[in-house]
Structure formats: structure tokens, C-alpha cells
Design an enzyme around this catalytic site. Structure first.
Site, mmCIF file in Angstrom:
data_model
loop_
_atom_site.group_PDB
_atom_site.id
_atom_site.type_symbol
_atom_site.label_atom_id
_atom_site.label_comp_id
_atom_site.label_asym_id
_atom_site.label_seq_id
_atom_site.Cartn_x
_atom_site.Cartn_y
_atom_site.Cartn_z
ATOM 1 N N GLU A 152 7.432 2.512 -3.362
ATOM 2 C CA GLU A 152 6.750 3.201 -2.182
ATOM 3 C C GLU A 152 7.794 4.313 -1.214
ATOM 4 O OE1 GLU A 152 5.586 -0.379 0.331
ATOM 5 O OE2 GLU A 152 3.651 -0.539 -0.876
ATOM 6 N N GLU A 264 0.122 -2.248 -6.335
ATOM 7 C CA GLU A 264 0.154 -3.243 -5.134
ATOM 8 C C GLU A 264 -1.331 -3.381 -4.503
ATOM 9 O OE1 GLU A 264 2.944 -3.594 -2.171
ATOM 10 O OE2 GLU A 264 5.050 -3.217 -3.672
#
Length: 344
Positions: A152, A264
């Protein structure tokens, strides 16, 4: 357009009769990224136990995304990896291999090193490439080990991140490592925001500039179901948006001749959230020509029962999400050996 409620009622084989699902179906086994970088093993952080690994293997999962900290593995930029921490990661990979599970190595750092953004001294692009050169040489050409470049990236311009990613590619391939590589975008690599503009340009445009001489990579995106797509709330008002994001990513990948993996995603145990979870997994299954697979967030020995998205069993009690994940994990799939070198 098929609604979330309607999609949740469809069987797993609702797509074409001969369509297999995605290659990889798995779980994030979190804990190796816990604590501050100077923390002690089993006090501040821990890698998954064999009991936990075996549980998710029994549920049909064939891959684990394994978070760890860059700073803990490489305490000094440009210097050797920490032998003890590297051995812990190698031992954990060996446990996955024992259970015939692949692994995604995931430096869970948000494109930062000790809170300094990648591309900014001392966490330069060269330093990031050096890290991946050293790590990839330890796992080179182990087909069951996939390199996830970074968890991320955020607050970094997409063109700046692309430069760092390409530098890592050069380092990895220079040592002869031909492993599959997963490339995130910026803005937390959200599927819903993949084609939205931002500093440096949209991920969906800029990240097409990835340069891999082996052409063995895919893009990793994340997607949550709550109102702000953060995964920090137990509500799932973004169910329909999450499914639409998966469909949109499918169209983008197909148009650009590339592959994606959902690294995710997660929901609470609320019935409407379970329905949304199944709808997203159905959408991936129905578009498995471009989806390599998925890894659900989250599980791990140290995750508390109070965490809404957690699917780690506690005292023999299974979470409600696990039935949907198990059904998806055990659906027909291609041969895994063919999946490890099909990034592009």
C-alpha cells in the site's frame, strides 16, 4: 447489472460451464509486521505457527501473503540483511512449502523506511532496489515464492513510485531471479481508485510503464467494503462499490493485456457483509482470465477475536466469513505450476 443480493445467491459454478476459477486463493497471515522495527520476536511480533498454517490449508487455501518489516530485515539501508530475521522468514516459507502453499513476501511498509518515503534520502530509489536485490537473491527461482514489491504505497506520486518499482525490477532480474512479481499502485493501491487521477497521474495509466524484461508480473490491488474503503469499520455500505471496482479492474486488465491479484479485502460477520464478500469472490471467479487470485485480510496467531475482519479461529470457534472463503478456495482451479509464471 447484477445486484449484491442476487449475486450472493448464485452457486460458485454460475459462470461458463468449463471456466476454472483463479489460480491463487489464500490469506494474509499477519504478525511479522507487528511492533516497532527494533522489537523482539515473540514479544513484539511473531510469524504464523504451523497450526495456523495447517488450518488454512485444510480450508482449501494455497497461498499466504506474509507481511514483515523492511527495517527489521535490513536494519541499515544498503547493508546486508539481518541473518536472524532472514532465517525466520526462510523457516516460515519452509512451513508453507511443507503444506504445499505458495507465499507472497510482503514488505508491509507503505513505501516508507523509518517513516521516510521511498525516493527521498536516505530511502532512495537505489536503496529500495538494493533491498530487493538482496532479498530476491535469497529466494531466486523458487517458483512457490512470489515477490510483492510493497504494501500500500500512499502519499507518493505515482510516477515517483513507478520509478522505484522499475528500479526494484532491475535489481531482482539482475541477480537472475525470475519469480513472479506483484506491483501495487499508489493511493493505497485501491481497486476503486485505480483509474482516478492524483499526484503523478492515475495508477491505471502510469503503472502501465512497468518494465520487466521477463514479463512475469501482475498488479496487486486492495479493496474494502466499508464507506471509505479503509477496512477499519465493521459496516459494509460499500458492498456494491467493491464489486463494481472488481469488475472495473477486470475490464482494465483485459484491455491492457495484464493480470491482477486482490491482495487485501475483508468484511465483518454481519450477514449483509458476508453476502458482499461472496459477490466479490464470484466476480473474481467469473473474470479469472485476468485475476491470478486473492488473499483475504486477515488472520494470524496474535489477532484478537474482537477484530471484525479477523478469520483466525478462537477456542475452536470459526468465524462466519470462513464458510464463504472455503467454498471459493475449493472451487475448481487451474494447475498451480502454470500460475506462477503467468503474470503477463
Amino acid at each position: 447489472m447484477l445486484t449484491i443480493a442476487a449475486a450472493a445467491m448464485l452457486p460458485w459454478n454460475a459462470g461458463p460451464a468449463d471456466a476454472a476459477g483463479p489460480c491463487f486463493r489464500g490469506i494474509n497471515l499477519s504478525g511479522g509486521e507487528f511492533g516497532n522495527p527494533d522489537g523482539a520476536i515473540f514479544k513484539d511480533y511473531a510469524y504464523p505457527s504451523e497450526v495456523t498454517i495447517g488450518y488454512f490449508k485444510q480450508k482449501g487455501m494455497n497461498i499466504v501473503r506474509l507481511p514483515f518489516l523492511w527495517e527489521r530485515l535490513q536494519p541499515e539501508l544498503g547493508q546486508a540483511l539481518n541473518d536472524a530475521e532472514l532465517q525466520r522468514i526462510k523457516d516460515t516459507v519452509a512451513l508453507f512449502r511443507k503444506h504445499k502453499m505458495s507465499v507472497i513476501l510482503d514488505p508491509h511498509n507503505y513505501a516508507q523506511y523509518r517513516k521516510t518515503q521511498v525516493g527521498t534520502p536516505p530511502a532512495t530509489t537505489l536503496a529500495f532496489a538494493d533491498f530487493w536485490t538482496r532479498l530476491s537473491s535469497e529466494f531466486a527461482n523458487q517458483d512457490d515464492v512470489i515477490f510483492g514489491l510493497m504494501n500500500e504505497p500512499h502519499d507518493i506520486a505515482s510516477d515517483k513510485w513507478l520509478s522505484a518499482a522499475n528500479a526494484a525490477f532491475r535489481g531482482i532480474r539482475a541477480v537472475g531471479a525470475n519469480n513472479l512479481i506483484l506491483v501495487p499502485g499508489t493511493k493505497w493501491t485501491g481497486a476503486h481508485s485505480w483509474q482516478s487521477d492524483g499526484p503523478g497521474g492515475p495508477n491505471g495509466t502510469v503503472m502501465l510503464g512497468v518494465k520487466d524484461p521477463r514479463k512475469n508480473y501482475a498488479f496487486e490491488v486492495h479493496q474494502y467494503f466499508d464507506s471509505d474503503f479503509s477496512g477499519t469499520h465493521d459496516e459494509c455500505s460499500g458492498n456494491e462499490n467493491a464489486r463494481n471496482a472488481i469488475v472495473g479492474m477486470s475490464d482494465w486488465a483485459r484491455k491492457n493485456g495484464t493480470k491482477v491479484l486482490l491482495g487485501e479485502f475483508g468484511v465483518s460477520q454481519a450477514p449483509e457483509c458476508i453476502a458482499g464478500l461472496k459477490a466479490v469472490l464470484d466476480a473474481i471467479h467469473d473474470n479469472s482470465d485476468v485475476w491470478l487470485g486473492w488473499t483475504y485480510w486477515v488472520a494470524g496467531d496474535w489477532w484478537p477475536e474482537s477484530e471484525p475482519l479477523n478469520v483466525q479461529p478462537h477456542e475452536g470457534h470459526e468465524r462466519k466469513q470462513i464458510a464463504v472463503l472455503e467454498a471459493a478456495a475449493k472451487a475448481p482451479s487451474p494447475a498451480e505450476d502454470a500460475c506462477r509464471t503467468m503474470g503477463r
